[in-house]
Structures are given as C-alpha cells and as structure tokens.
Design an enzyme around this catalytic site. Structure first.
Site, mmCIF file in Angstrom:
data_model
loop_
_atom_site.group_PDB
_atom_site.id
_atom_site.type_symbol
_atom_site.label_atom_id
_atom_site.label_comp_id
_atom_site.label_asym_id
_atom_site.label_seq_id
_atom_site.Cartn_x
_atom_site.Cartn_y
_atom_site.Cartn_z
ATOM 1 N N ASN A 23 1.107 -1.087 0.070
ATOM 2 C CA ASN A 23 0.507 0.464 0.410
ATOM 3 C C ASN A 23 0.811 1.220 -0.630
ATOM 4 O O ASN A 23 1.443 1.469 0.763
ATOM 5 C CB ASN A 23 -1.011 -0.047 0.906
ATOM 6 C CG ASN A 23 -1.929 1.087 1.032
ATOM 7 O OD1 ASN A 23 -1.855 2.097 0.676
ATOM 8 N ND2 ASN A 23 -2.699 0.845 2.504
ATOM 9 N N LYS B 104 0.413 4.163 -0.159
ATOM 10 C CA LYS B 104 -0.591 5.436 0.602
ATOM 11 C C LYS B 104 -0.304 6.872 -1.746
ATOM 12 O O LYS B 104 0.143 6.048 -1.978
ATOM 13 C CB LYS B 104 -0.234 5.302 1.306
ATOM 14 C CG LYS B 104 -0.388 4.659 2.026
ATOM 15 C CD LYS B 104 -0.493 4.627 3.818
ATOM 16 C CE LYS B 104 -0.220 3.303 4.541
ATOM 17 N NZ LYS B 104 -0.572 3.418 5.873
ATOM 18 N N HIS C 56 -9.772 0.961 4.396
ATOM 19 C CA HIS C 56 -8.467 1.188 5.632
ATOM 20 C C HIS C 56 -9.434 2.363 5.622
ATOM 21 O O HIS C 56 -9.608 2.623 6.116
ATOM 22 C CB HIS C 56 -7.856 1.694 4.036
ATOM 23 C CG HIS C 56 -6.138 1.484 4.665
ATOM 24 N ND1 HIS C 56 -6.333 2.875 5.707
ATOM 25 C CD2 HIS C 56 -5.016 0.714 4.529
ATOM 26 C CE1 HIS C 56 -4.674 2.364 6.187
ATOM 27 N NE2 HIS C 56 -4.407 1.194 5.234
ATOM 28 N N GLU D 258 -7.394 4.703 7.686
ATOM 29 C CA GLU D 258 -6.990 5.900 7.452
ATOM 30 C C GLU D 258 -8.261 6.179 6.088
ATOM 31 O O GLU D 258 -8.566 7.676 6.531
ATOM 32 C CB GLU D 258 -6.069 6.310 6.466
ATOM 33 C CG GLU D 258 -4.790 5.963 6.603
ATOM 34 C CD GLU D 258 -3.453 5.657 6.637
ATOM 35 O OE1 GLU D 258 -3.046 5.706 5.229
ATOM 36 O OE2 GLU D 258 -2.616 5.021 7.888
ATOM 37 N N GLU E 195 -5.728 -5.249 9.643
ATOM 38 C CA GLU E 195 -4.957 -3.896 10.621
ATOM 39 C C GLU E 195 -5.250 -3.144 11.803
ATOM 40 O O GLU E 195 -5.580 -2.325 11.592
ATOM 41 C CB GLU E 195 -5.062 -2.684 9.305
ATOM 42 C CG GLU E 195 -4.127 -3.581 8.230
ATOM 43 C CD GLU E 195 -3.576 -2.366 7.087
ATOM 44 O OE1 GLU E 195 -2.539 -2.754 6.735
ATOM 45 O OE2 GLU E 195 -4.317 -2.049 6.297
ATOM 46 N N GLY F 130 1.900 2.515 10.669
ATOM 47 C CA GLY F 130 2.740 3.571 10.918
ATOM 48 C C GLY F 130 4.079 3.829 12.208
ATOM 49 O O GLY F 130 4.410 5.018 11.506
ATOM 50 N N SER G 270 3.130 -1.974 10.074
ATOM 51 C CA SER G 270 4.515 -1.683 10.271
ATOM 52 C C SER G 270 5.026 -3.512 10.545
ATOM 53 O O SER G 270 6.492 -3.865 11.044
ATOM 54 C CB SER G 270 4.824 -1.755 11.941
ATOM 55 O OG SER G 270 4.352 -0.338 12.182
#
Ligand code: PGA
Length: 302
Positions: free
Chosen positions: A59, A61, A143, A145, A215, A221, A261
């Site tokens: 990903n 991003k 996702h 985010e 996730e 991150g 991560s």
C-alpha cells in the site's frame, strides 16, 4: 455516522443501494432454500477459489513521484521472487497506469479506493467501472485512514465492497481496532462489526474475491507491530466468526492478511502463524528490496 458524507444525493444513493442489496439477498436466500443445487454450486465455487495462496499487498498510500515510482518498479522487477506468493501493489491513482505498464508478473496492481456506485457527478472520485475498464483487478477498501480521515463508516465500506465486486473488481477489505478499542477489550467486537457490515451486503460466492486485511490501527505506521501471537489470536477469531456467520467453506478459504508495521525483519516470524495468509504493507512497501524480502516470507507460511 456518515460524517462528511451527509449530503442528500449520497443519502439517496444509500437508500437505493440498501434496497437493491436487501432485495438481492432476499431473492438469493429464497432461491437457495428452494433449490439444493444452488448450495452445492456455492461449495464448488468456493473450492475453486484462489486456493489460499499467501498474498502480499504493497500500500503505497499518497507517496512518491514519477522518478521514485519508476525506481521502485525497477527494483521490484529485478528482485527475485522465490516463494509461491500473490503480490498486489497499490500505487497512488495517478500513477497506476504507469506502474502497471512497468511492473512485470507476478506483480499485480490495485487502487487504494473507489466510489460506492456508478460514476457521475462525484468530484475527485474514481468508479469501479473505471478500474475495470483500465484493467485494474483489485481495490483496497475500508482502510483505517479512509475510515478515520474521510468518515467512511462500516456500512459505506460494505456497500463499496459489493459494488466493486459486482463490477468485477476484487477487494482487499480492511478491518481493525484502535488502541482505545483494544485497551477497552473490544478488539474482536470492533472487527466483527466491520465484517458484519460487509457480510450484510455480499453473497457467499462474493467472498471468493475478497481478501480480509486485519490492520490494528495502533500498529499502522507506528513501528509498533502486533506480536505474532496477537495477530494470530485476532485472525483465528475472524476465521471463527466467518465460519459461524458466513460458512465453514468460506472461513477455510478466505485469506486474512496482517497489516501494521510489517517489515523485512519481522515478516518471517509473522508468516509462520497458521491464520496469517499474507500481509498488507505500507511504509516498507516503498523500499523495493524490503518488499521483495517480505513477499518471499511466504516460504515460511504454514
Ligand atoms: P504500515 O501501513 O506498514 O506503514 O504500518 C500498513 C497499512 O496501512 O496498510
């Protein structure tokens, strides 16, 4: 709910989509009860699915430039993929075409998002039909985010998943809890609610074309990876939930990726866990050599 998505046209779209989905579900449930042949069709179809190959997603991003992305593609192409693994890279939308023309097999591409329905006056969005038209086989949906920054709800993600699948685009569907939710002991409850919203929209057969990406938000991150045991526990819980709420066949076939991560140093240990069927990788997917190493951790999968 629906923070940021509350205009009237979107509301109308929701109502219309919900009605269509529930009608379809009702009709397919009714014909499944009336016709046993349908049942065996579902079982056979599930058996004929991906076969559970380890699957690693990158990903990317909202990162990169033409220069850095071309470099990344060159590193990926020159890296040796020695494991039996399916690989899906998700560049920013504007670069997908370029990446698709540069990357050689086994690399496939995905979009990082698409709209909930047919295209039209939805500024800034991309429709599943466009992905299909551009030969983009996969899309990442839900996702964290997008859930937290763009106000995407469980229900919205469920509708998007169904629409993409009906259009012929396969889905990596993301779920996962925040740190506060984990600390409150609600990890599985949150994940199950996210899954339920998807299960409410899709048919049993649709699961052939869905990968679940677990996730945990606190691991994304942050450099704070879930321990292999923590990840395994949730993956096993998700599989059990799938068995009880969708079907045993789907539960045994559906691939569950871990994301948060993952890097070249921790992938081998995570890959050994029996319910971890792949990874969704953010930061480390921008480093070609590290990503190749992560893909090859498929060799440790059990
Ligand atoms: P990360 O991101 O690997 O940088 O933690 C994973 C993801 O968001 O998919």
């Amino acid at each position: 709910m629906r923070k940021g998505l509350s205009n009237t046209r979107t509301e109308q779209f929701f109502t219309q989509s919900r009605r269509t989905i529930y009608n379809n579900k009702y009709n397919s449930k009714r014909s499944a009860t009336n016709n046993n042949k349908n049942k065996s069709f579902y079982v056979n179809a599930a058996k004929a699915s991906s076969g559970g190959k380890f699957v690693v997603g990158g990903n990317w991003k909202c990162n990169g430039s033409i220069e850095s992305i071309e470099k990344l593609c060159a590193t990926l192409n020159s890296g040796k993929i020695t494991a039996d693994v399916e690989i899906i890279c998700a560049p920013p939308m504007v670069y997908i075409d370029r990446v698709q023309s540069k990357l050689k097999p086994p690399y496939q591409v995905a979009a990082q998002n698409c709209w909930v329905g047919k295209g039209g006056a939805f500024t800034g969005e991309v429709s599943a039909e466009m992905l299909k038209d551009a030969n983009i086989p996969w899309v990442i949906l839900g996702h964290s985010e997008r859930r937290s920054l763009c106000g995407e709800t469980n229900e919205f993600v469920g509708l998007k998943t169904k629409y993409a699948l009906d259009t012929g685009v396969k889905v990596v569907a993301c779920i996962g809890e925040s740190l506060a939710q984990r600390e409150a002991g609600n990890t599985l409850k949150v994940c199950f609610a996210q899954l339920q919203a998807i299960a409410d929209c899709v048919s049993e057969k649709d699961w052939d074309n869905i990968i679940i990406a677990y996730e945990p938000v606190w691991a994304i991150g942050t450099g704070k990876v879930a321990t292999p045991e923590q990840a395994q526990d949730v993956h096993a819980g998700v599989r059990k939930w799938m068995s009880e709420n969708v079907s045993a066949v789907v539960a045994s076939k559906v691939r569950i990726q871990y994301g948060g991560s993952v890097n070249a140093g921790n992938c081998d240990e995570l890959a050994q866990k029996p319910d971890i069927d792949g990874f969704l990788v953010g930061g480390a997917s921008l480093d070609g050599d590290a990503f190749v190493k992560i893909c090859n951790s498929a060799a440790h999968s059990k």
